[in-house]
Design an enzyme around this catalytic site. Structure first.
Site, PDB file in Angstrom:
ATOM      1  N   CYS A  97       0.840  -1.198   0.000  1.00 23.74           N
ATOM      2  CA  CYS A  97       0.000   0.000   0.000  1.00 23.74           C
ATOM      3  C   CYS A  97       0.881   1.255   0.000  1.00 23.74           C
ATOM      4  O   CYS A  97       1.498   1.571  -1.003  1.00 23.74           O
ATOM      5  CB  CYS A  97      -0.981  -0.037   1.166  1.00 23.74           C
ATOM      6  SG  CYS A  97      -2.362   1.142   0.973  1.00 23.74           S
ATOM      7  N   HIS A 184      -3.895  -5.083   0.656  1.00 22.19           N
ATOM      8  CA  HIS A 184      -3.325  -5.522   1.933  1.00 22.19           C
ATOM      9  C   HIS A 184      -3.478  -7.028   2.155  1.00 22.19           C
ATOM     10  O   HIS A 184      -4.507  -7.467   2.684  1.00 22.19           O
ATOM     11  CB  HIS A 184      -4.016  -4.797   3.081  1.00 22.19           C
ATOM     12  CG  HIS A 184      -3.680  -3.345   3.186  1.00 22.19           C
ATOM     13  ND1 HIS A 184      -2.627  -2.878   3.939  1.00 22.19           N
ATOM     14  CD2 HIS A 184      -4.269  -2.253   2.639  1.00 22.19           C
ATOM     15  CE1 HIS A 184      -2.575  -1.554   3.855  1.00 22.19           C
ATOM     16  NE2 HIS A 184      -3.557  -1.148   3.074  1.00 22.19           N
ATOM     17  N   GLU A 186      -2.163  -8.623   4.477  1.00 24.69           N
ATOM     18  CA  GLU A 186      -2.149  -8.830   5.929  1.00 24.69           C
ATOM     19  C   GLU A 186      -3.494  -8.551   6.595  1.00 24.69           C
ATOM     20  O   GLU A 186      -3.711  -8.927   7.749  1.00 24.69           O
ATOM     21  CB  GLU A 186      -1.056  -7.960   6.574  1.00 24.69           C
ATOM     22  CG  GLU A 186      -1.413  -6.517   6.833  1.00 24.69           C
ATOM     23  CD  GLU A 186      -1.300  -5.600   5.625  1.00 24.69           C
ATOM     24  OE1 GLU A 186      -1.252  -4.370   5.817  1.00 24.69           O
ATOM     25  OE2 GLU A 186      -1.290  -6.111   4.478  1.00 24.69           O
TER      26      GLU A 186
END
Length: 235
Positions: A97, A184, A186
């Site tokens: 990002c 993302h 994660e």
């Protein structure tokens, strides 16, 4: 493998007890993806924290941030100066990002506000052929996104990995030393839902509802993490 994590934001205190930091979220994600013998050192770049030397690290991971990669904030300028040096040294870099945008900016690419507005929720991207560990019979990858800035052109010397109409440069790779991803891997659904709730008024009701509903469709964060592990390990 020894990984330097440049943590570029602070998680909201309301959910910090659960998620700790973006760096910690990556440690959990990559550990589950096979990075069992990796060690991680986290540095808070907003507080000017960096390792004395990057030489001992096999790779450097730059997390996301609510900040703009093109900001003139002193800590962002200092981070960009560090990334320029890391690129010159051909240190293996992972950017997510904000990290993806900042690395692209340091490579001379244009980065700015996404002309379509916020990219949120589960987004699906066309996966372009590249010898990472994405199964060859898959042509798409879906990940959780949260960004209002994006890379507006592919950096010189980079190979495009993922794109869609909203985000034409969603992921790219530079030979064996840079891997950058706009969404993302994660993120988990509950964290995405929390961010969407915090920005509900800003996003508008239609985008908020559409983004919340998309979270039920699942995502390929674990698959992207396996690609990141393979990239760092050179397998």
């Amino acid at each position: 493998m020894k990984i330097c994590v440049l943590d570029n934001d602070v998680i909201d205190p309301e959910v910090a007890p659960t998620y700790t930091s973006y760096g910690a979220m990556f440690e959990r994600l990559l550990g589950a993806a096979g990075a069992h013998d990796w060690s991680f050192d986290r540095f808070d770049t907003m507080q000017g924290q960096y390792p004395a030397s990057f030489d001992d690290y096999d790779a450097v991971l730059l997390t996301g941030s609510r900040a703009d990669s093109f900001s003139q904030a002193p800590w962002v300028l200092a981070l960009r100066a560090q990334v320029v040096l890391l690129l010159q040294a051909r240190k293996k870099l992972l950017g997510i990002c904000f990290g993806h945008q900042l690395i692209a900016l340091c490579m001379g690419a244009k980065v700015g506000r996404a002309p379509q507005g916020w990219g949120t929720g589960r987004m699906t991207y066309q996966w372009h052929n590249h010898p990472l560990s994405q199964p060859q019979d898959r042509t798409e990858i879906s990940l959780l996104a949260s960004h209002q800035d994006q890379v507006l052109e592919l950096p010189e010397g980079a190979t495009l990995l993922a794109s869609n109409a909203f985000c034409p440069v969603a992921a790219f790779v530079v030979e064996q030393h840079v891997l950058c991803v706009q969404p993302h891997p994660e993120f988990v659904e509950d964290y995405s839902a929390f961010l969407l709730g915090k920005r509900r008024a800003l996003l508008g009701e239609a985008l908020y509802i559409r983004s919340i509903d998309s979270l039920a469709l699942g995502h390929d964060g674990a698959q992207m993490a396996r690609m990141m592990v393979a990239f760092v390990e050179g397998t």
